[in-house]
Structure formats: C-alpha cells, structure tokens
Scaffold this motif. Sequence first.
Motif, PDB file in Angstrom:
ATOM      1  N   CYS A  24       0.853  -1.281   0.011  1.00 27.92           N
ATOM      2  CA  CYS A  24      -0.051  -0.048   0.123  1.00 27.92           C
ATOM      3  C   CYS A  24       0.874   1.206   0.040  1.00 27.92           C
ATOM      4  O   CYS A  24       0.830   2.113  -0.978  1.00 27.92           O
ATOM      5  N   ARG A  49       3.929  -1.340  -7.338  1.00 24.42           N
ATOM      6  CA  ARG A  49       3.286  -0.062  -6.956  1.00 24.42           C
ATOM      7  C   ARG A  49       3.623   0.059  -5.315  1.00 24.42           C
ATOM      8  O   ARG A  49       3.951  -0.703  -4.768  1.00 24.42           O
ATOM      9  N   LYS A  54      -0.066   9.905   1.527  1.00 25.43           N
ATOM     10  CA  LYS A  54      -1.332   8.829   1.876  1.00 25.43           C
ATOM     11  C   LYS A  54      -2.321   9.920   2.410  1.00 25.43           C
ATOM     12  O   LYS A  54      -1.847  10.552   3.412  1.00 25.43           O
ATOM     13  N   HIS A 202      -8.408  -2.778  -2.310  1.00 24.15           N
ATOM     14  CA  HIS A 202      -9.205  -1.838  -1.725  1.00 24.15           C
ATOM     15  C   HIS A 202     -10.848  -2.088  -1.867  1.00 24.15           C
ATOM     16  O   HIS A 202     -11.842  -1.803  -1.039  1.00 24.15           O
ATOM     17  N   GLU A 228      -2.554  -5.350  -3.392  1.00 23.98           N
ATOM     18  CA  GLU A 228      -1.699  -4.904  -2.372  1.00 23.98           C
ATOM     19  C   GLU A 228      -0.861  -6.182  -1.956  1.00 23.98           C
ATOM     20  O   GLU A 228      -1.248  -7.052  -1.222  1.00 23.98           O
ATOM     21  N   ASP A 239      -3.482  -0.367   5.956  1.00 28.66           N
ATOM     22  CA  ASP A 239      -4.162  -1.659   5.200  1.00 28.66           C
ATOM     23  C   ASP A 239      -3.614  -2.839   5.644  1.00 28.66           C
ATOM     24  O   ASP A 239      -3.484  -3.749   4.632  1.00 28.66           O
ATOM     25  N   GLN A 242      -5.708  -6.313   4.324  1.00 30.93           N
ATOM     26  CA  GLN A 242      -6.026  -6.556   2.854  1.00 30.93           C
ATOM     27  C   GLN A 242      -4.610  -6.928   2.061  1.00 30.93           C
ATOM     28  O   GLN A 242      -4.765  -7.189   0.887  1.00 30.93           O
TER      29      GLN A 242
HETATM   30 MN    MN Z   1      -3.920   0.901   0.421  1.00 31.65          MN
END
Ligand code: MN
Length: 359
Positions: A24, A49, A54, A202, A228, A239, A242
Amino acid sequence: MEDIAILSKWKIKKKKPIIIAGPCSVESREQLEATAFEIKKIAEVDFFRAGAWKSRTRKSSFEGKGEEAIQWLSEIQQKFSIAVCTEIASPKHLEICLKHGISNFWIGSRTVASPFSVKDISEALRGVKAKIMVKNPMNPDIELWTGAIERIYKAGICEIAAVHRGFFTYNKSNYRNEPLWQIPIELKRRIPSLPIICDVSHLCGKKEMISETAQWAMDLEMNGLMIESHIEAEKALPDARQQISPNDLRILLKNIQIPVKKRVKLQAQLNRLRLEIDETDRLLLQQLAQRMEIIKRMGEIKAENNISILQMERWKKILSERIEIGENLGIDKSFLFSLLQLIHEESIKIQAKINRKKE
Ligand code: MN
Ligand code: PEP
C-alpha cells in the motif's frame, strides 16, 4: 452522457492481464526493497506499486514518507529493472516524481472526486510522457469518473487506464468498498479502448476475499488487477488487513483463469442462454409496465378522493411478503430489498404526478 471519443493507447494483450502489485505504502527503505525483491521474481507482475503520500482521514494516521519514498522507489526501479508506479494527488507530487524518473501513476479515488484537483493535475501533465490510471471516485458517480478520464486524456495523455476499486457505501457490506460491477461495465461500454484494472485489495478490504474477487474480475473481462502485497503484511502501517504476502500473490496469480473468448462451442451455448435472458427480460419488463398501469389507476382514485399516496402499513406488508416469496425462490434478500424499494419509489412518483395534475 454521450459516448466519449477516447482512444487509449495503453496496449493490452488478450490473455495477459496487466498486473500491478506492491505494498500500500512505502514505509521504509528495507520494507520496500525486501518486498520488491520478492515481487520481481513473479513473472506475471508488470508494475511495482507503492504510495508515498497517503490521504488520511485523521492526522494521527501514517501519512506516507513523501519525497524520501519517491527517492527509494526510484532506486528500486533502477536496481530491479521493474516499472514502478505511485499515487499523485497534486502537480507538486507529479513534479517530484518526474524529477526522480518515475512516470507511471494512479490518481486516487479521493482526488478523482474533486474536479478542481483533477484539473490541476491534468494541466501539469500537459507535454509529459506518462502512463496514468484513474481510480473511480469514492462515490458511485460514473460521470465524475468519466470526466476525470476525459480531462486527463485531453491533456495529451494517451496511455490511460481506469482502476475500479469499489465505492463507499453507508450500508453494511462484506466488501470494504461495494463493487457495483455495473459501473465499470458501463464505463467499458462508453470507452471500449480503455483498460480497466480491478483493485481487489481496496475493494475487498480483507485478504480472505481477494483470490475469489480477482477471479470474478477476470470472469467479467476486466483487463488487469491491482493487488497490495507487503513483505510483512500483518505489520503493514496502513491497510494491514488487505495486504497479502508475495508468496500468496504468486499462488493467486498462478491459479487465476483467464476466460477464453472465442471457444466456438461454448460461444454457441452462451448465445442460446443469452436468447433466453433476452426473452425473460422482455417478459419482466412487460410485467413491470402492467404493474405501472395498475398504479396509475390507483393514483387516479387516490387523487379524486384525496387519499394519501404513501400507505406505510401496506408498504411494510408488501416488503415482508415479497421478500419471503423471493427468498423462497432463491433470490438474495438484500437484492430483493433494493429492487422493491426502487419499484415502490417509482410507484410513488407516478401517483404524485397524477395528484399534482388534479390540483
Ligand atoms: Mn492501500
Ligand atoms: C491506494 O491505492 O493505496 C489508495 C489509497 O487507493 P484509493 O485511492 O483507491 O483509496
């Protein structure tokens, strides 16, 4: 909105989805490097990525490492020869990234919701060679999403893609962000050349749902996946729920099935089913029209006798009875609820119109 003349030059191979993976956020040089080292080994991955800035609801949350993160990301790009991408939310972010040789970006969903910000970024992108992915806005507004894509394209960016990351809803849902698949499907109808990448992380918000949702996105012919992945997922700053480990990512990508478009036999079988669907829909609409006719007749009587349109007790009865019938027929309860609400709203509108005419 009318169909839009956008011709994305982002090349997509038929059987190879675009895969974007990475944490993330950039948290430290070590975390970034260790994650990139593992992800680089996964052949399917096209872009690494990581977010540097943020956008957080609360000041106390981790807000990213900013330019320092971009510096590390740029080192990763060189060291591992992997294309990196990051989020930009302002012309300043763009300038910093370009200075460090990074030119693949996504525009985050909070930014896309603000046409002022999208306009500023588009203007800064003029004359820049970059690949841009436009996430859907938080709210399910396809015009806002299309409008952002259009602004960026008109600024001269032809390598453009959309990212479907789901939509904020106030309702309780299994997803972190409700998929509302009909919205990306409609976007594809409007702009056929636009690759749509599904950000399953997400969308789901929890790792247990990611493989299944990724497969679902592929079955719906999305053109790629954003996932992610973090070297120590459970310790991730934002995050953590996830993010999956690079090893789980490797397994997921190995198992994913890309639907084959032109298997003739299958195609014929599907076409037959499509015909059945067409006929069923026609009957459904006929029934709906018939229901509206009855509503009109009832509206006339109510208007003549000054009876209020909304009869709460009747509505409650309809809702519970129809949901029971529908559930016994195997239809999902929350779907039934939304459908009945929509029909009821329309019935009220029709009657209100009749009532106004009588006044
Ligand atoms: Mn994220
Ligand atoms: C992200 O991709 O890290 C991110 C914050 O995405 P979104 O804008 O979709 O919330």
